[in-house]
Design a protein around this motif. Structure first.
Motif, PDB file in Angstrom:
ATOM      1  N   VAL A  94       1.297  -1.135  -0.682  1.00 56.23           N
ATOM      2  CA  VAL A  94      -0.113  -0.734  -0.641  1.00 56.23           C
ATOM      3  C   VAL A  94      -1.006  -1.906  -1.030  1.00 56.23           C
ATOM      4  CG1 VAL A  94      -1.865   0.784  -1.652  1.00 56.23           C
ATOM      5  CG2 VAL A  94       0.398   1.696  -1.086  1.00 56.23           C
ATOM      6  N   HIS A  95      -0.660  -2.598  -2.099  1.00 59.55           N
ATOM      7  CA  HIS A  95      -1.469  -3.719  -2.551  1.00 59.55           C
ATOM      8  C   HIS A  95      -1.309  -4.935  -1.633  1.00 59.55           C
ATOM      9  CE1 HIS A  95      -2.344  -2.413  -6.987  1.00 59.55           C
ATOM     10  NE2 HIS A  95      -2.706  -1.511  -6.093  1.00 59.55           N
ATOM     11  N   ASP A  96      -0.126  -5.135  -1.086  1.00 60.03           N
ATOM     12  CA  ASP A  96       0.111  -6.244  -0.166  1.00 60.03           C
ATOM     13  C   ASP A  96      -0.774  -6.139   1.078  1.00 60.03           C
ATOM     14  OD1 ASP A  96       1.677  -8.612   0.577  1.00 60.03           O
ATOM     15  OD2 ASP A  96       2.580  -7.347   2.106  1.00 60.03           O
ATOM     16  N   ASP A  97      -1.070  -4.909   1.505  1.00 56.02           N
ATOM     17  CA  ASP A  97      -1.860  -4.686   2.718  1.00 56.02           C
ATOM     18  C   ASP A  97      -3.365  -4.842   2.503  1.00 56.02           C
ATOM     19  OD1 ASP A  97       0.391  -4.117   4.259  1.00 56.02           O
ATOM     20  OD2 ASP A  97       0.285  -1.961   3.890  1.00 56.02           O
ATOM     21  N   LEU A  98      -3.809  -4.939   1.249  1.00 58.22           N
ATOM     22  CA  LEU A  98      -5.242  -4.947   0.955  1.00 58.22           C
ATOM     23  C   LEU A  98      -5.957  -6.139   1.596  1.00 58.22           C
ATOM     24  CD1 LEU A  98      -5.119  -3.963  -2.818  1.00 58.22           C
ATOM     25  CD2 LEU A  98      -6.123  -2.587  -0.980  1.00 58.22           C
ATOM     26  N   PRO A  99      -7.262  -5.998   1.864  1.00 53.84           N
ATOM     27  CA  PRO A  99      -8.023  -7.109   2.443  1.00 53.84           C
ATOM     28  C   PRO A  99      -7.951  -8.398   1.633  1.00 53.84           C
ATOM     29  CG  PRO A  99      -9.280  -5.085   2.612  1.00 53.84           C
ATOM     30  CD  PRO A  99      -8.060  -4.762   1.776  1.00 53.84           C
ATOM     31  N   MET A 104      -1.403   8.675  -2.483  1.00 53.82           N
ATOM     32  CA  MET A 104      -0.067   8.339  -2.995  1.00 53.82           C
ATOM     33  C   MET A 104       1.015   8.889  -2.077  1.00 53.82           C
ATOM     34  SD  MET A 104      -0.801   9.126  -7.040  1.00 53.82           S
ATOM     35  CE  MET A 104       0.933   9.016  -7.572  1.00 53.82           C
ATOM     36  N   ARG A 105       0.880  10.139  -1.692  1.00 58.24           N
ATOM     37  CA  ARG A 105       1.886  10.762  -0.828  1.00 58.24           C
ATOM     38  C   ARG A 105       1.876  10.127   0.565  1.00 58.24           C
ATOM     39  NH1 ARG A 105       4.186  15.395  -3.061  1.00 58.24           N
ATOM     40  NH2 ARG A 105       4.995  15.909  -1.001  1.00 58.24           N
ATOM     41  N   TYR A 106       0.703   9.827   1.055  1.00 60.93           N
ATOM     42  CA  TYR A 106       0.597   9.170   2.357  1.00 60.93           C
ATOM     43  C   TYR A 106       1.354   7.843   2.332  1.00 60.93           C
ATOM     44  CZ  TYR A 106      -1.642   6.888   6.397  1.00 60.93           C
ATOM     45  OH  TYR A 106      -1.897   6.228   7.583  1.00 60.93           O
ATOM     46  N   ALA A 107       1.154   7.074   1.272  1.00 61.09           N
ATOM     47  CA  ALA A 107       1.814   5.778   1.159  1.00 61.09           C
ATOM     48  C   ALA A 107       3.328   5.915   1.144  1.00 61.09           C
ATOM     49  CB  ALA A 107       1.340   5.062  -0.105  1.00 61.09           C
ATOM     50  N   VAL A 108       3.827   6.887   0.403  1.00 58.26           N
ATOM     51  CA  VAL A 108       5.273   7.053   0.256  1.00 58.26           C
ATOM     52  C   VAL A 108       5.912   7.596   1.526  1.00 58.26           C
ATOM     53  CG1 VAL A 108       7.061   8.338  -0.994  1.00 58.26           C
ATOM     54  CG2 VAL A 108       5.156   7.300  -2.254  1.00 58.26           C
ATOM     55  N   GLY A 148       3.359   1.418  12.115  1.00 56.56           N
ATOM     56  CA  GLY A 148       2.663   2.087  13.199  1.00 56.56           C
ATOM     57  C   GLY A 148       1.562   3.037  12.782  1.00 56.56           C
ATOM     58  N   LYS A 149       1.246   3.064  11.484  1.00 54.35           N
ATOM     59  CA  LYS A 149       0.202   3.965  10.984  1.00 54.35           C
ATOM     60  C   LYS A 149      -0.861   3.158  10.237  1.00 54.35           C
ATOM     61  CE  LYS A 149       3.407   7.865  10.401  1.00 54.35           C
ATOM     62  NZ  LYS A 149       3.971   8.836   9.433  1.00 54.35           N
ATOM     63  N   PRO A 150      -2.088   3.693  10.132  1.00 52.88           N
ATOM     64  CA  PRO A 150      -3.111   2.983   9.349  1.00 52.88           C
ATOM     65  C   PRO A 150      -2.640   2.774   7.916  1.00 52.88           C
ATOM     66  CG  PRO A 150      -4.106   4.753  10.630  1.00 52.88           C
ATOM     67  CD  PRO A 150      -2.615   4.927  10.759  1.00 52.88           C
ATOM     68  N   THR A 151      -2.924   1.605   7.382  1.00 59.45           N
ATOM     69  CA  THR A 151      -2.570   1.332   5.989  1.00 59.45           C
ATOM     70  C   THR A 151      -3.436   2.201   5.069  1.00 59.45           C
ATOM     71  OG1 THR A 151      -4.078  -0.559   6.116  1.00 59.45           O
ATOM     72  CG2 THR A 151      -1.733  -1.014   6.351  1.00 59.45           C
ATOM     73  N   VAL A 152      -3.055   2.264   3.807  1.00 61.16           N
ATOM     74  CA  VAL A 152      -3.716   3.178   2.879  1.00 61.16           C
ATOM     75  C   VAL A 152      -5.194   2.845   2.731  1.00 61.16           C
ATOM     76  CG1 VAL A 152      -3.730   4.094   0.529  1.00 61.16           C
ATOM     77  CG2 VAL A 152      -1.559   3.630   1.659  1.00 61.16           C
ATOM     78  N   HIS A 153      -5.538   1.565   2.676  1.00 57.57           N
ATOM     79  CA  HIS A 153      -6.953   1.233   2.496  1.00 57.57           C
ATOM     80  C   HIS A 153      -7.784   1.551   3.742  1.00 57.57           C
ATOM     81  CE1 HIS A 153      -5.666  -2.660   4.303  1.00 57.57           C
ATOM     82  NE2 HIS A 153      -6.905  -2.708   4.774  1.00 57.57           N
TER      83      HIS A 153
END
Length: 214
Positions: A83-88, A37-41, A98-103
């Protein structure tokens, strides 16, 4: 003289500090979830939505700080949508800002659950905001729920995934822009104004501004 760059920088600093204060520590159980959660924010972002919420509170004669927590609620809900938009199963993005997405960083299961938890936390935060006549806490919660649901961001996402990418119509593009982007700008501005006790006329004027901005 008013300097927009300075204003945005100072307000963003306030928002970052408040988000850090509000979000559960990464060490809280379950740590993998709270770390995600914190990473995403905190992967970046201009924080325009909470800044607009604070500015709307000021425009209605209140203190900027009155719009801070409502604005953070919108920012946290906005983060869940990313977060959900980036999901597979949706856009399948490996990086964001510029950073890895949460998943990618935490696994698909934790990404889904982190998004769920962020959405719930956004409404928890709004539930703590003191009401200001003529608006109630229920009005605030309902405002964000409307912007988040099938007539808001989720509806916009469904449209974005379903329209033909090679030849969308102007009407389809307008619908997507309105619901994927403008609806949360509208909610941020309206929540800031309502938390400051703005009049119905003030809220509607700011709504018009926010929709056009979005």
């Amino acid at each position: 003289m008013f300097d927009l760059t300075t204003y945005l920088t100072e307000r963003r600093r306030q928002v970052e500090a408040e988000l850090d204060r509000l979000l559960p520590p990464a060490t809280d159980e379950p740590p993998a979830l709270h770390a995600a959660m914190r990473y995403a924010v905190f992967t970046g972002g201009k924080r325009l939505r909470p800044i607009l919420s604070m500015a709307a509170a000021e425009a209605c004669g209140g203190r900027a700080e009155t719009g801070l927590q409502p604005g953070c609620a919108v920012e946290i809900l906005h983060t869940y949508t990313l977060v959900h938009d980036d999901l597979p199963c949706m856009d399948d993005d490996a990086t964001r800002r510029g950073k890895p997405t949460v998943h990618i960083a935490f696994g698909e299961t934790n990404a889904v659950l982190a998004g769920d938890a962020l959405q719930a936390f956004a409404f928890e935060l709004l539930g703590r905001v003191p009401s200001a006549s003529p608006w109630t806490t229920g009005n605030l919660v309902g405002e964000l729920a409307n912007a988040a649901g099938s007539h808001g961001v989720v509806g916009g996402q469904v449209a974005d995934l379903s329209v033909p990418q090679d030849a969308p119509t102007p009407e389809q593009i307008d619908f997507i822009h309105l619901h994927k982007t403008a609806d949360l700008f509208r909610a941020a501005v309206r929540l800031g104004a309502m938390a400051a006790g703005g009049t119905a006329a003030q809220v509607e004027a700011l709504t018009c501004y926010a929709v056009n901005l979005g």
